[in-house]
Design an enzyme around this catalytic site. Structure first.
Site, PDB file in Angstrom:
ATOM      1  N   ASP A  33       1.796   3.476   3.232  1.00 25.13           N
ATOM      2  CA  ASP A  33       0.778   4.372   2.686  1.00 25.13           C
ATOM      3  C   ASP A  33       1.436   5.480   1.869  1.00 25.13           C
ATOM      4  OD1 ASP A  33      -1.740   5.295   2.082  1.00 25.13           O
ATOM      5  OD2 ASP A  33      -2.169   6.129   4.059  1.00 25.13           O
ATOM      6  N   HIS A  44      -9.897   0.851  -0.764  1.00 27.94           N
ATOM      7  CA  HIS A  44      -9.772   1.599   0.492  1.00 27.94           C
ATOM      8  C   HIS A  44     -11.109   1.554   1.217  1.00 27.94           C
ATOM      9  CE1 HIS A  44      -6.173   3.429  -1.300  1.00 27.94           C
ATOM     10  NE2 HIS A  44      -5.930   4.066  -0.159  1.00 27.94           N
ATOM     11  N   HIS A  71       0.860  -1.187   0.000  1.00 21.28           N
ATOM     12  CA  HIS A  71       0.000   0.000   0.000  1.00 21.28           C
ATOM     13  C   HIS A  71       0.893   1.231   0.000  1.00 21.28           C
ATOM     14  CE1 HIS A  71      -4.119   1.700   1.092  1.00 21.28           C
ATOM     15  NE2 HIS A  71      -3.323   2.769   0.986  1.00 21.28           N
ATOM     16  N   HIS A  73       1.363   4.915  -2.124  1.00 26.15           N
ATOM     17  CA  HIS A  73       0.891   5.894  -3.102  1.00 26.15           C
ATOM     18  C   HIS A  73       2.065   6.655  -3.720  1.00 26.15           C
ATOM     19  CE1 HIS A  73      -3.494   5.701  -2.340  1.00 26.15           C
ATOM     20  NE2 HIS A  73      -3.115   5.316  -1.130  1.00 26.15           N
ATOM     21  N   ASP A  99       2.102   9.583  -5.422  1.00 25.97           N
ATOM     22  CA  ASP A  99       2.151  11.031  -5.186  1.00 25.97           C
ATOM     23  C   ASP A  99       2.472  11.365  -3.733  1.00 25.97           C
ATOM     24  OD1 ASP A  99      -0.297  10.008  -4.421  1.00 25.97           O
ATOM     25  OD2 ASP A  99      -1.509  11.554  -5.384  1.00 25.97           O
ATOM     26  N   GLY A 140      -9.993   7.983  -2.163  1.00 17.86           N
ATOM     27  CA  GLY A 140     -10.666   9.266  -2.031  1.00 17.86           C
ATOM     28  C   GLY A 140     -11.437   9.377  -0.729  1.00 17.86           C
ATOM     29  N   GLU A 149     -11.461   3.125   6.834  1.00 19.33           N
ATOM     30  CA  GLU A 149     -10.473   4.097   7.332  1.00 19.33           C
ATOM     31  C   GLU A 149     -11.213   5.336   7.825  1.00 19.33           C
ATOM     32  OE1 GLU A 149      -6.598   6.683   5.778  1.00 19.33           O
ATOM     33  OE2 GLU A 149      -8.083   5.935   4.346  1.00 19.33           O
TER      34      GLU A 149
END
Length: 339
Positions: A271, A191, A5, A7, A9, A164, A194
């Site tokens: 993450d 996702h 997991h 990301h 960006d 998102g 959370e």
């Protein structure tokens, strides 16, 4: 040794920002490394998810051309290899990289080129997970992400995700998108659990998810925990990130032990390496410190990640063998601890 997991960006190193800005034709507010790091990383007293998400604005600005995406993926794999990882799954939302005229297909093609070059040069395995986005009025964009995922499946892309604002845009609203993914045979990870509760995880399972991104609020539902255990669903836990976004209020409230006690298959992940100011090794050490986990228990979490990875069975066996052989040495080299 495996980060599932991660990301893109949220994991851009400050030292790469000037080159990415040049490749994207974007201006940076500063070229000083200390200032860039403060713009890309949350403070220790981060108050909420909103503050956390602000840190993605600048990276997205410099990831708007094929050249910048290819370079960013390549450099991330270089860093992961240098940190001792043997496999990584990098996720990004192609629909967020179209401001300068790229199509989603061009964005994914560029990211896949960086991925395949990094695999060749740095000797680890890796895959791309394409994120559909929760939002209003973007069904066409999400359906295009599904189509692109199908075209690149096995050629860099390994799965489809939904990311998102989970609280504002519940998972069930995207049932048609993931029904299409299931029809196309695309593996799904969503996702869930959370920013919303256990019901979001239940819906993600109904939509075909074989892994859950985060999933921490599943711990509040005993029946759901049994479903996760019995179906062999993997949770992608991200300890530091969950504390920073206040998905969990206090470190001692983190539900890792509840998952382990109930036989739920948890994995350890970063993450967002840069936004959270962490690394995979640091996450393992923080969990060891907080919960007093033995070396064997930590290695079990790493083995879970190998079992969960979107790889061939031959690759899976090789990853598990390497973890069994090298994990204690990798962990014992140490890294700064924190929360």
């Amino acid at each position: 040794m495996i980060d599932l997991h991660l990301h893109l960006d949220g994991s851009i190193d400050p030292e790469d920002m000037p080159r990415l800005a040049e490749l994207s034709g974007a201006a940076l507010p500063s070229t000083r490394q200390e200032e860039l790091r403060s713009l890309l990383s949350v403070e220790p007293d981060c108050r909420n998810l909103g503050e956390y998400l602000e840190k993605f604005q600048l990276p997205l600005r410099v990831l708007q051309t094929g050249e910048s995406l290819e370079y960013a993926v390549y450099r991330l794999l270089e860093r992961l290899s240098g940190q001792g990882l043997c496999h990584g799954e990098i996720r990004f939302a192609p629909q967020l990289h179209l401001e300068k005229g790229m199509s989603q297909e061009q964005a994914v093609s560029a990211a896949a080129a960086g991925l395949l070059r990094g695999i060749r040069d740095f000797g680890l395995s890796a895959g791309l997970i394409l994120c559909c986005m929760r939002g209003e009025g973007n069904r066409a964009e999400n359906m295009e992400t599904v189509a692109v995922a199908e075209r690149f499946l096995g050629r860099g892309v390994c799965a489809l995700d939904l990311a998102g604002n989970e609280a504002a845009y519940p998972t069930y609203r995207f049932a048609d998108v993931f029904r299409r993914a299931g029809e196309r045979g695309i593996p799904v990870v969503i996702h869930a659990g959370e920013a919303a509760g256990a019901e979001s995880v239940r819906t993600a399972l109904e939509l075909g998810a074989v892994r859950i991104g985060h999933g921490i609020h599943a711990a509040s539902d005993a029946e759901l925990m049994e479903i996760l255990r019995d179906r062999g669903i993997f949770l992608e836990l991200c300890y530091s990130s969950n504390l920073q976004t206040r998905a969990v209020g206090l470190p001692e409230e983190y539900p890792l032990e509840r998952f382990l006690d109930r036989g739920v298959r948890a994995t350890v992940n970063t993450d967002n390496v840069t936004v959270s100011g962490t690394s995979l090794k640091r996450e393992y050490l923080l969990l060891q410190e907080r919960f007093g986990l033995s070396g064997e228990a930590l290695k079990g979490l790493a083995i879970n990640a190998a079992e969960a990875a979107f790889v061939t069975e031959g690759q899976r066996a090789a990853l598990k063998e390497r973890i069994d052989r090298e994990f204690p040495l990798w962990l014992s080299s140490g890294e700064p601890k924190g929360k």
